[in-house]
Scaffold this motif. Sequence first.
Motif, PDB file in Angstrom:
ATOM      1  N   VAL A 151      26.663  90.756  28.613  1.00 14.60           N
ATOM      2  CA  VAL A 151      26.939  90.934  27.196  1.00 14.60           C
ATOM      3  C   VAL A 151      26.850  89.328  26.479  1.00 14.60           C
ATOM      4  N   GLY A 152      26.924  88.252  27.493  1.00 15.07           N
ATOM      5  CA  GLY A 152      27.085  87.033  27.207  1.00 15.07           C
ATOM      6  C   GLY A 152      26.907  85.903  28.379  1.00 15.07           C
ATOM      7  N   VAL A 153      26.942  84.804  28.003  1.00 21.20           N
ATOM      8  CA  VAL A 153      26.816  83.904  28.917  1.00 21.20           C
ATOM      9  C   VAL A 153      28.146  82.729  28.778  1.00 21.20           C
ATOM     10  N   ALA A 154      28.650  82.374  29.917  1.00 16.83           N
ATOM     11  CA  ALA A 154      29.923  81.492  30.057  1.00 16.83           C
ATOM     12  C   ALA A 154      29.274  80.205  31.062  1.00 16.83           C
ATOM     13  N   ASN A 179      24.787  95.124  45.410  1.00 17.86           N
ATOM     14  CA  ASN A 179      26.263  95.000  45.784  1.00 17.86           C
ATOM     15  C   ASN A 179      27.012  95.203  44.358  1.00 17.86           C
ATOM     16  N   SER A 180      26.911  96.012  43.574  1.00 17.29           N
ATOM     17  CA  SER A 180      27.400  96.014  42.355  1.00 17.29           C
ATOM     18  C   SER A 180      28.966  96.077  42.214  1.00 17.29           C
ATOM     19  N   ARG A 181      29.786  96.125  43.369  1.00 17.87           N
ATOM     20  CA  ARG A 181      31.245  96.238  43.261  1.00 17.87           C
ATOM     21  C   ARG A 181      31.574  94.818  43.148  1.00 17.87           C
ATOM     22  N   LEU A 182      31.023  93.884  43.704  1.00 18.65           N
ATOM     23  CA  LEU A 182      31.446  92.381  43.871  1.00 18.65           C
ATOM     24  C   LEU A 182      31.398  91.827  42.353  1.00 18.65           C
ATOM     25  N   SER A 183      33.015  91.122  42.130  1.00 17.11           N
ATOM     26  CA  SER A 183      33.278  90.769  40.846  1.00 17.11           C
ATOM     27  C   SER A 183      32.602  89.457  40.514  1.00 17.11           C
ATOM     28  N   VAL A 184      32.234  88.652  41.403  1.00 14.77           N
ATOM     29  CA  VAL A 184      31.747  87.397  41.049  1.00 14.77           C
ATOM     30  C   VAL A 184      30.554  87.014  42.113  1.00 14.77           C
ATOM     31  N   PHE A 188      28.035  87.093  31.696  1.00 15.92           N
ATOM     32  CA  PHE A 188      29.323  87.662  31.721  1.00 15.92           C
ATOM     33  C   PHE A 188      29.128  89.278  31.553  1.00 15.92           C
ATOM     34  N   TYR A 189      29.616  90.040  32.175  1.00 10.43           N
ATOM     35  CA  TYR A 189      29.171  91.606  32.677  1.00 10.43           C
ATOM     36  C   TYR A 189      30.430  92.520  32.500  1.00 10.43           C
ATOM     37  N   HIS A 190      30.006  93.325  31.212  1.00 13.37           N
ATOM     38  CA  HIS A 190      31.173  94.286  31.044  1.00 13.37           C
ATOM     39  C   HIS A 190      30.991  95.456  32.268  1.00 13.37           C
ATOM     40  N   LEU A 196      27.263  85.766  38.238  1.00 13.59           N
ATOM     41  CA  LEU A 196      27.543  86.816  37.247  1.00 13.59           C
ATOM     42  C   LEU A 196      28.973  86.899  37.355  1.00 13.59           C
ATOM     43  N   ILE A 197      29.614  87.136  36.534  1.00 13.74           N
ATOM     44  CA  ILE A 197      31.121  87.660  36.411  1.00 13.74           C
ATOM     45  C   ILE A 197      31.424  88.797  36.067  1.00 13.74           C
ATOM     46  N   LYS A 198      32.284  89.654  36.493  1.00 10.14           N
ATOM     47  CA  LYS A 198      32.306  90.933  35.936  1.00 10.14           C
ATOM     48  C   LYS A 198      33.908  91.148  35.487  1.00 10.14           C
ATOM     49  N   SER A 199      33.926  91.946  34.367  1.00  8.82           N
ATOM     50  CA  SER A 199      35.061  92.089  33.762  1.00  8.82           C
ATOM     51  C   SER A 199      35.422  93.569  33.072  1.00  8.82           C
ATOM     52  N   GLU A 200      36.380  94.332  33.135  1.00  9.36           N
ATOM     53  CA  GLU A 200      36.525  95.639  32.477  1.00  9.36           C
ATOM     54  C   GLU A 200      36.942  95.277  31.153  1.00  9.36           C
ATOM     55  N   PRO A 201      35.757  95.850  30.074  1.00 12.28           N
ATOM     56  CA  PRO A 201      36.156  95.569  28.584  1.00 12.28           C
ATOM     57  C   PRO A 201      37.455  95.917  28.226  1.00 12.28           C
ATOM     58  N   ASN A 202      37.861  96.981  28.465  1.00 11.94           N
ATOM     59  CA  ASN A 202      39.164  97.485  28.233  1.00 11.94           C
ATOM     60  C   ASN A 202      40.328  96.816  28.527  1.00 11.94           C
ATOM     61  N   THR A 203      40.127  96.015  29.593  1.00 20.95           N
ATOM     62  CA  THR A 203      41.234  95.073  29.882  1.00 20.95           C
ATOM     63  C   THR A 203      41.005  93.569  29.533  1.00 20.95           C
ATOM     64  N   TYR A 204      39.658  93.016  29.419  1.00 19.64           N
ATOM     65  CA  TYR A 204      39.180  91.773  29.117  1.00 19.64           C
ATOM     66  C   TYR A 204      37.873  91.641  28.757  1.00 19.64           C
ATOM     67  N   ALA A 205      37.757  91.762  27.489  1.00 21.08           N
ATOM     68  CA  ALA A 205      36.082  91.934  26.909  1.00 21.08           C
ATOM     69  C   ALA A 205      35.887  90.449  26.609  1.00 21.08           C
ATOM     70  N   TRP A 206      34.395  90.318  26.382  1.00 13.19           N
ATOM     71  CA  TRP A 206      33.808  89.195  26.007  1.00 13.19           C
ATOM     72  C   TRP A 206      34.550  88.560  24.508  1.00 13.19           C
ATOM     73  N   ASP A 207      34.823  89.688  23.834  1.00 14.81           N
ATOM     74  CA  ASP A 207      35.408  89.224  22.368  1.00 14.81           C
ATOM     75  C   ASP A 207      36.719  88.671  22.684  1.00 14.81           C
ATOM     76  N   ASP A 208      37.402  89.018  23.561  1.00 10.49           N
ATOM     77  CA  ASP A 208      38.901  88.374  23.903  1.00 10.49           C
ATOM     78  C   ASP A 208      38.553  87.025  24.598  1.00 10.49           C
ATOM     79  N   PHE A 209      37.627  86.815  25.368  1.00 10.96           N
ATOM     80  CA  PHE A 209      37.210  85.778  25.806  1.00 10.96           C
ATOM     81  C   PHE A 209      37.048  84.551  24.827  1.00 10.96           C
TER      82      PHE A 209
END
Length: 135
Positions: free
Chosen positions: A59-62, A113-118, A49-51, A5-18
Amino acid sequence: MNYWLIKSEPNTYAWDDFVKLGRDHWDGVRNYAARKHMMSMKKDDLALFYHSVNDKCVVGVAKVVREHYPDPTTDDDRWVVVDLVPEFKLEVAVTLEQIKNDNRLSDMVLVNNSRLSVQPVKKEEFDIVLSLGQK
């Protein structure tokens, strides 16, 4: 094959950007545990892919298309990136609340451990999240 699971802030880098980029390196990870997970990622592994922050949903799978190499966004050689491509968007987003309320997912790293980004995801957990993401 491994699952992540990879996390990204959608206002910085969203699924649609990817999706618009079509392929990108996953950079900016500055946590040693997350780095360790990135260094364990293998070609063809799949990642949810987690917002994060406001949306808090998958929201998606990478898919991993290149294994770890030095992060080009820093001169600090301790940090790495992997290259990913979007595989598919979920039909419906799977919220953190849904995940926390599903007893089958109670051991998922995201819950504990919800804070871990990967983070690693078990195959069973991955499949359950995918099923929740179908209409």
